[in-house]
Design an enzyme around this catalytic site. Structure first.
Site, short mmCIF file in Angstrom:
data_model
loop_
_atom_site.label_atom_id
_atom_site.label_comp_id
_atom_site.label_asym_id
_atom_site.label_seq_id
_atom_site.Cartn_x
_atom_site.Cartn_y
_atom_site.Cartn_z
CG ASP A 18 -2.08 0.91 1.09
OD1 ASP A 18 -2.31 1.44 -0.02
OD2 ASP A 18 -2.79 1.12 2.10
NE ARG A 22 -1.41 6.59 1.17
CZ ARG A 22 -1.27 5.75 2.18
NH1 ARG A 22 -0.93 6.20 3.37
NH2 ARG A 22 -1.48 4.46 2.02
CD1 TRP A 23 7.40 6.93 -2.60
CD2 TRP A 23 6.97 7.10 -4.80
NE1 TRP A 23 8.60 7.07 -3.27
CE2 TRP A 23 8.36 7.18 -4.60
CE3 TRP A 23 6.45 7.18 -6.09
CZ2 TRP A 23 9.25 7.33 -5.67
CZ3 TRP A 23 7.33 7.34 -7.14
CH2 TRP A 23 8.72 7.41 -6.93
CG ASN A 66 -7.45 -2.68 -6.04
OD1 ASN A 66 -6.50 -3.43 -5.86
ND2 ASN A 66 -7.78 -1.76 -5.14
NE ARG A 184 -3.01 -1.62 4.42
CZ ARG A 184 -4.24 -1.75 3.96
NH1 ARG A 184 -5.00 -2.73 4.40
NH2 ARG A 184 -4.73 -0.90 3.08
NE ARG A 190 -8.32 -0.21 5.42
CZ ARG A 190 -8.15 1.10 5.63
NH1 ARG A 190 -8.31 1.58 6.84
NH2 ARG A 190 -7.86 1.91 4.64
C1 FPP Z 1 -1.92 0.01 -3.28
O1 FPP Z 1 -1.45 1.34 -3.33
C2 FPP Z 1 -1.34 -0.77 -4.38
C3 FPP Z 1 -2.06 -1.35 -5.37
C4 FPP Z 1 -3.52 -1.28 -5.45
C5 FPP Z 1 -1.40 -2.08 -6.47
C6 FPP Z 1 -0.07 -2.72 -6.20
C7 FPP Z 1 0.54 -3.10 -7.51
C8 FPP Z 1 1.84 -3.03 -7.85
C9 FPP Z 1 2.91 -2.67 -6.91
C10 FPP Z 1 2.27 -3.29 -9.26
C11 FPP Z 1 2.12 -4.68 -9.81
C12 FPP Z 1 2.72 -5.77 -9.01
C13 FPP Z 1 3.38 -6.83 -9.50
C14 FPP Z 1 3.62 -8.02 -8.62
C15 FPP Z 1 3.90 -6.89 -10.86
P1 FPP Z 1 -2.51 2.51 -3.38
O2 FPP Z 1 -2.75 2.88 -4.80
O3 FPP Z 1 -3.76 2.13 -2.65
O4 FPP Z 1 -1.76 3.68 -2.65
P2 FPP Z 1 -2.41 4.85 -1.78
O5 FPP Z 1 -2.98 4.21 -0.54
O6 FPP Z 1 -1.26 5.73 -1.51
O7 FPP Z 1 -3.45 5.50 -2.64
#
Ligand code: FPP
Length: 242
Positions: A18, A22-23, A66, A184, A190
């Site tokens: 997660d 934000r990053w 998602n 996480r 959570r």
């Molecule tokens: C949550 O960050 C992350 C995701 C919904 C996707 C994770 C996917 C990857 C890292 C790329 C694909 C992976 C592989 C194994 C090739 P968020 O978008 O919810 O972040 P935020 O909480 O800052 O909005």
């Protein structure tokens, strides 16, 4: 931090990656850049886990929820997954990584499904570590599909005869050990419908670090935290010591 030599290493680590959005936003970039950066770190992490003796690493790449994200973000995530399979699979396979996807893959574009199945087949005999990508996955979905799978396999039986052990054999993780350590990143505390059944006794590790910044030093911090804990599985401390 020398964790390798004398610490208890979890057999199965699961990670909710997660904080990508934000990053990127903190750097005034589109959220999708964060996902791309997040995907870049996966290969080194898998290799490091294999070196340390972790046997299963399960990453939550895309949840059943998602799909509700903006369309461009969903398609970026799909694209990253395809690219990842294309670009990294050769090197991961050479490093002895077995690749497996859990989740309702039938919901993905056909091209992605084909690549997933090819990568699974290509690496099926590898033994260094199993990289499990949870894609279009939800823990509640998994339990329901397992019950249905059990009933299909045992049409003569009544649901009252279903046992926990039988149900586990129909989960998407059948044959894998339960999760020992669930990490996480990104500051939330959570489980978000991840491996609900499989993480029943997992040690939980939450960190504020955003996923694109979760490097090998952060992994070692999580492993040290895990190694310091006493897992009791419902027993009392004296019973565990024996
Ligand atoms: C949550 O960050 C992350 C995701 C919904 C996707 C994770 C996917 C990857 C890292 C790329 C694909 C992976 C592989 C194994 C090739 P968020 O978008 O919810 O972040 P935020 O909480 O800052 O909005």
């Amino acid at each position: 931090m020398p964790v390798d030599s004398f610490f208890t290493i979890p057999q199965h680590i699961a990670i909710i990656m997660d904080g990508n959005g934000r990053w990127a936003q903190k750097r005034h970039m589109p959220r999708t850049v964060g996902h791309a950066k997040g995907a870049m770190g996966v290969k080194a992490l898998v290799e490091q886990c294999a070196t340390l003796g972790v046997k299963y690493l399960t990453l939550f790449a895309f949840s059943t929820e998602n799909w509700r994200r903006p369309e461009d973000e969903v398609s970026t995530l799909m694209g990253l997954f395809v690219q990842y399979l294309e670009k990294e699979m050769g090197a991961l396979a050479t490093a002895g990584v077995r690749f497996k996807v859990i989740g309702d893959v039938a919901g993905f574009p056909p091209e992605l499904q084909t690549r997933i199945h090819a990568a699974e087949k290509f690496t099926e005999h590898n033994q260094a570590i199993t990289l499990v990508v949870a894609a279009n996955y939800g823990g509640q979905w998994d339990i329901v599909q397992a019950v249905k799978g059990w009933q299909m396999a045992n049409p003569e039986l009544n649901v009252n005869q279903l046992t926990q052990a039988q149900l586990a054999q129909h989960l998407s993780t059948a044959g894998m050990p339960d999760v020992d350590l669930l990490i996480r990143t990104g500051g939330e505390q959570r489980i978000s419908n991840f491996l609900l059944w499989q993480a029943a006794y997992a040690e939980l590790y939450f960190t504020e670090v955003l996923w694109p910044e979760f490097d090998l030093i952060e992994l070692k911090k999580a492993l040290i935290s895990y190694a310091r804990r006493m897992r009791r599985f419902g027993l009392i401390a004296e019973q565990v010591d024996k």
